[in-house]
Motif scaffolding. Structure first.
Motif, PDB file in Angstrom:
ATOM      1  N   VAL A  53      48.686 -56.538  75.227  1.00  0.00           N
ATOM      2  CA  VAL A  53      49.285 -57.717  74.597  1.00  0.00           C
ATOM      3  C   VAL A  53      49.022 -57.672  73.098  1.00  0.00           C
ATOM      4  O   VAL A  53      47.985 -57.193  72.641  1.00  0.00           O
ATOM      5  CB  VAL A  53      48.706 -59.024  75.211  1.00  0.00           C
ATOM      6  N   GLY A  54      49.992 -58.158  72.336  1.00  0.00           N
ATOM      7  CA  GLY A  54      49.822 -58.261  70.892  1.00  0.00           C
ATOM      8  C   GLY A  54      49.068 -59.528  70.534  1.00  0.00           C
ATOM      9  O   GLY A  54      49.257 -60.575  71.160  1.00  0.00           O
ATOM     10  N   PRO A  70      51.330 -65.562  75.039  1.00  0.00           N
ATOM     11  CA  PRO A  70      50.124 -65.392  74.214  1.00  0.00           C
ATOM     12  C   PRO A  70      49.009 -64.639  74.925  1.00  0.00           C
ATOM     13  O   PRO A  70      49.015 -64.461  76.141  1.00  0.00           O
ATOM     14  CB  PRO A  70      49.710 -66.839  73.914  1.00  0.00           C
ATOM     15  N   VAL A  71      48.027 -64.232  74.118  1.00  0.00           N
ATOM     16  CA  VAL A  71      46.871 -63.487  74.617  1.00  0.00           C
ATOM     17  C   VAL A  71      46.203 -64.219  75.774  1.00  0.00           C
ATOM     18  O   VAL A  71      45.725 -63.598  76.733  1.00  0.00           O
ATOM     19  CB  VAL A  71      45.859 -63.249  73.475  1.00  0.00           C
ATOM     20  N   ALA A  72      46.173 -65.549  75.713  1.00  0.00           N
ATOM     21  CA  ALA A  72      45.521 -66.334  76.771  1.00  0.00           C
ATOM     22  C   ALA A  72      46.118 -66.045  78.144  1.00  0.00           C
ATOM     23  O   ALA A  72      45.411 -66.094  79.155  1.00  0.00           O
ATOM     24  CB  ALA A  72      45.643 -67.827  76.461  1.00  0.00           C
ATOM     25  N   HIS A  73      47.400 -65.717  78.205  1.00  0.00           N
ATOM     26  CA  HIS A  73      48.043 -65.414  79.488  1.00  0.00           C
ATOM     27  C   HIS A  73      47.545 -64.089  80.051  1.00  0.00           C
ATOM     28  O   HIS A  73      47.363 -63.946  81.255  1.00  0.00           O
ATOM     29  CB  HIS A  73      49.561 -65.401  79.325  1.00  0.00           C
ATOM     30  N   SER A  74      47.336 -63.109  79.175  1.00  0.00           N
ATOM     31  CA  SER A  74      46.778 -61.831  79.626  1.00  0.00           C
ATOM     32  C   SER A  74      45.330 -62.005  80.059  1.00  0.00           C
ATOM     33  O   SER A  74      44.885 -61.407  81.053  1.00  0.00           O
ATOM     34  CB  SER A  74      46.877 -60.793  78.505  1.00  0.00           C
ATOM     35  N   GLU A  75      44.589 -62.820  79.322  1.00  0.00           N
ATOM     36  CA  GLU A  75      43.204 -63.085  79.700  1.00  0.00           C
ATOM     37  C   GLU A  75      43.128 -63.801  81.042  1.00  0.00           C
ATOM     38  O   GLU A  75      42.191 -63.568  81.825  1.00  0.00           O
ATOM     39  CB  GLU A  75      42.529 -63.913  78.610  1.00  0.00           C
ATOM     40  N   ASP A  76      44.120 -64.643  81.312  1.00  0.00           N
ATOM     41  CA  ASP A  76      44.173 -65.324  82.605  1.00  0.00           C
ATOM     42  C   ASP A  76      44.378 -64.319  83.739  1.00  0.00           C
ATOM     43  O   ASP A  76      43.817 -64.464  84.831  1.00  0.00           O
ATOM     44  CB  ASP A  76      45.318 -66.345  82.599  1.00  0.00           C
ATOM     45  N   ILE A  77      45.175 -63.291  83.497  1.00  0.00           N
ATOM     46  CA  ILE A  77      45.363 -62.225  84.486  1.00  0.00           C
ATOM     47  C   ILE A  77      44.049 -61.489  84.724  1.00  0.00           C
ATOM     48  O   ILE A  77      43.683 -61.187  85.864  1.00  0.00           O
ATOM     49  CB  ILE A  77      46.462 -61.247  84.018  1.00  0.00           C
ATOM     50  N   LEU A  78      43.318 -61.229  83.640  1.00  0.00           N
ATOM     51  CA  LEU A  78      42.044 -60.512  83.763  1.00  0.00           C
ATOM     52  C   LEU A  78      41.007 -61.304  84.556  1.00  0.00           C
ATOM     53  O   LEU A  78      40.161 -60.717  85.240  1.00  0.00           O
ATOM     54  CB  LEU A  78      41.493 -60.183  82.377  1.00  0.00           C
ATOM     55  N   LYS A 122      44.074 -55.558  73.447  1.00  0.00           N
ATOM     56  CA  LYS A 122      44.749 -56.450  72.502  1.00  0.00           C
ATOM     57  C   LYS A 122      45.101 -55.634  71.266  1.00  0.00           C
ATOM     58  O   LYS A 122      44.218 -55.035  70.637  1.00  0.00           O
ATOM     59  CB  LYS A 122      43.837 -57.616  72.131  1.00  0.00           C
ATOM     60  N   ILE A 123      46.377 -55.621  70.932  1.00  0.00           N
ATOM     61  CA  ILE A 123      46.836 -54.818  69.803  1.00  0.00           C
ATOM     62  C   ILE A 123      47.060 -55.728  68.604  1.00  0.00           C
ATOM     63  O   ILE A 123      47.899 -56.636  68.645  1.00  0.00           O
ATOM     64  CB  ILE A 123      48.110 -54.040  70.174  1.00  0.00           C
ATOM     65  N   ASP A 124      46.299 -55.491  67.553  1.00  0.00           N
ATOM     66  CA  ASP A 124      46.306 -56.357  66.381  1.00  0.00           C
ATOM     67  C   ASP A 124      47.659 -56.388  65.689  1.00  0.00           C
ATOM     68  O   ASP A 124      48.391 -55.397  65.643  1.00  0.00           O
ATOM     69  CB  ASP A 124      45.243 -55.893  65.374  1.00  0.00           C
ATOM     70  N   SER A 146      50.512 -57.633  66.242  1.00  0.00           N
ATOM     71  CA  SER A 146      51.726 -57.289  66.983  1.00  0.00           C
ATOM     72  C   SER A 146      52.215 -58.489  67.782  1.00  0.00           C
ATOM     73  O   SER A 146      51.416 -59.324  68.222  1.00  0.00           O
ATOM     74  CB  SER A 146      51.460 -56.117  67.922  1.00  0.00           C
ATOM     75  N   GLY A 147      53.531 -58.553  67.974  1.00  0.00           N
ATOM     76  CA  GLY A 147      54.137 -59.662  68.691  1.00  0.00           C
ATOM     77  C   GLY A 147      54.566 -59.303  70.101  1.00  0.00           C
ATOM     78  O   GLY A 147      53.987 -58.418  70.738  1.00  0.00           O
ATOM     79  N   HIS A 148      55.615 -59.965  70.570  1.00  0.00           N
ATOM     80  CA  HIS A 148      56.015 -59.862  71.965  1.00  0.00           C
ATOM     81  C   HIS A 148      56.547 -58.481  72.328  1.00  0.00           C
ATOM     82  O   HIS A 148      56.328 -58.000  73.437  1.00  0.00           O
ATOM     83  CB  HIS A 148      57.075 -60.927  72.275  1.00  0.00           C
ATOM     84  N   VAL A 149      57.262 -57.824  71.414  1.00  0.00           N
ATOM     85  CA  VAL A 149      57.809 -56.492  71.719  1.00  0.00           C
ATOM     86  C   VAL A 149      56.818 -55.432  71.237  1.00  0.00           C
ATOM     87  O   VAL A 149      57.155 -54.518  70.473  1.00  0.00           O
ATOM     88  CB  VAL A 149      59.215 -56.285  71.105  1.00  0.00           C
ATOM     89  N   VAL A 150      55.604 -55.540  71.711  1.00  0.00           N
ATOM     90  CA  VAL A 150      54.499 -54.699  71.256  1.00  0.00           C
ATOM     91  C   VAL A 150      54.784 -53.222  71.460  1.00  0.00           C
ATOM     92  O   VAL A 150      54.392 -52.380  70.644  1.00  0.00           O
ATOM     93  CB  VAL A 150      53.197 -55.117  71.987  1.00  0.00           C
ATOM     94  N   MET A 151      55.487 -52.847  72.541  1.00  0.00           N
ATOM     95  CA  MET A 151      55.722 -51.429  72.843  1.00  0.00           C
ATOM     96  C   MET A 151      56.703 -50.804  71.845  1.00  0.00           C
ATOM     97  O   MET A 151      56.774 -49.576  71.730  1.00  0.00           O
ATOM     98  CB  MET A 151      56.227 -51.237  74.273  1.00  0.00           C
ATOM     99  N   LEU A 152      57.470 -51.642  71.105  1.00  0.00           N
ATOM    100  CA  LEU A 152      58.337 -51.148  70.043  1.00  0.00           C
ATOM    101  C   LEU A 152      57.660 -51.262  68.685  1.00  0.00           C
ATOM    102  O   LEU A 152      57.664 -50.329  67.893  1.00  0.00           O
ATOM    103  CB  LEU A 152      59.648 -51.940  70.032  1.00  0.00           C
ATOM    104  N   GLU A 153      57.064 -52.417  68.439  1.00  0.00           N
ATOM    105  CA  GLU A 153      56.465 -52.682  67.128  1.00  0.00           C
ATOM    106  C   GLU A 153      55.266 -51.778  66.852  1.00  0.00           C
ATOM    107  O   GLU A 153      55.082 -51.298  65.732  1.00  0.00           O
ATOM    108  CB  GLU A 153      56.055 -54.151  67.035  1.00  0.00           C
TER     109      GLU A 153
END
Length: 371
Positions: free
Chosen positions: A317-318, A325-333, A343-345, A347-354
């Protein structure tokens, strides 16, 4: 007593006052419309100026990237459970071996181009068989004939793609945004696949629930509408779809600026990348967008995460993802404590492109480990 007749003078005054009043009203309305039109023209001019300034800014690292079709060894059509025809592309490995097939599942309002740089890097490595497909109503796949789309049905669509393209052997699933939710729905429906056929999962910029709070990259107008108004959007799509489509075309510069603002984390992302993402968005019809609204707002797949405990999971997640948001990924964890979170500094929603290089630097070693 005789009734008093109105004089000719009073009669003529009354007769003239009606047209005069109407003329005044028309004049006021015309002035209002003129002011509104001038305001819109000014707004569009400002948008165009901002876009031109951004697009022509020097130093775009992807200025020479064509972002067109990528090489593939096979192209086929798979019929999904809801009857839609899914466009699928397959890249065969250059090296013989028994490594898992990697299946990529893109997100809402995008298409398989989402994984442009991952496809490029993994094709060059040539070690894995790669499968890409456009979700129902997206890219080159057909639209749903009736009713609304459903995340559960998307899980079954993924099952149809797997049955058709990977009838045997191990699989690694990679999902971005709604694609991650699709994988969760698939896990909920077919938990027996995980640990046996599916041996690894990558979740990028996604959520297991709480979509009503994150808005999940819905079109700007839709993102401002809360859940109780979703039925109105369905009606708007049926009654005014063409009108909304024309409005989207008229405000394409604004769409570009909004894509830059909400899709990317860097304040000055590659204009070529922004254009690439905005083009994927603009190709997704209003009808498709509105038919996904209800299922996105009501998405809740927290129980489905239990099936993923049987396999290694990488969550990316960016740090500036405003949509999931990051909180959603942390909720998965919290529900998958053995999963790896990166967490990729900036970076936004299209992290795999950006941040393709950083994503690939994490993705490729993970694929090697689980292979």
């Amino acid at each position: 007593m005789r009734p008093v007749k109105p004089s000719a003078r009073s009669s003529s005054r009354t007769g003239r006052s009606g047209p005069r009043r109407r003329a005044k009203q028309v004049g006021i309305a015309g002035a209002v419309i003129g002011v509104a039109a001038a305001g819109l023209a000014t707004a569009f001019a400002v948008e165009r100026a901002l876009v031109r300034k951004s697009v022509n800014a020097p130093g775009d690292p992807h200025a020479d990237e064509e972002f067109g079709e990528q090489p593939h060894d096979e192209r086929l059509t798979v019929t999904a459970a809801d009857g839609t025809e899914l466009h699928v592309e397959i890249v065969e490995p250059q090296q013989a071996g028994a490594k898992p097939t990697i299946v990529f599942v893109h997100g809402f309002a995008l298409d398989m181009g989402t994984f442009y740089f991952q496809r490029q890097a993994l094709t060059e490595l040539g070690e894995h068989r790669l499968v890409f497909y456009d979700q129902p109503g997206h890219g080159r796949s057909s639209r749903l004939q009736s009713g609304d789309y459903d995340i559960a049905a998307l899980g079954k669509s993924l099952a149809a793609v797997l049955d058709a393209t990977v009838p045997e052997g191990r699989i690694i699933l990679v999902g971005h945004s709604m694609g991650g939710m699709t994988i969760m729905a698939f896990a909920e429906q077919y938990p027996e696949w995980f640990g046996e056929r599916v041996t690894g999962v990558v979740l990028m910029s996604t959520s297991a629930g709480l979509i009503d709070k994150a808005k999940l990259g819905l079109p700007t107008l839709a993102a401002r509408v809360s859940a109780p108004f979703i039925p109105l959007w369905g009606g708007a799509a049926r009654l005014g779809g063409p009108v909304i489509e024309r409005a989207r075309l008229a405000s394409s510069d604004l769409a570009w600026l909004l894509t830059r603002r909400y899709g990317f984390g860097d304040s000055r992302p590659s204009p070529s990348l922004v254009t690439f993402v905005e083009q994927m968005n603009s190709k997704t019809s209003v009808e498709t967008l509105t038919k996904y609204l209800r299922t996105l707002y009501t998405h809740n797949r927290f129980p489905a995460l239990s099936a993923l405990k049987a396999v290694p999971v990488l969550v990316l997640v960016g740090t500036k993802d405003y949509l999931t948001p990051v909180a959603h990924s942390e909720d998965i964890l919290r529900r998958l404590p053995d999963a790896e979170l990166l967490k990729i500094d900036n970076s936004g929603h299209v992290v795999m492109l950006e941040k393709a290089d950083e994503v690939n630097a994490a993705l490729i070693p993970f694929l090697e480990r689980v292979s």
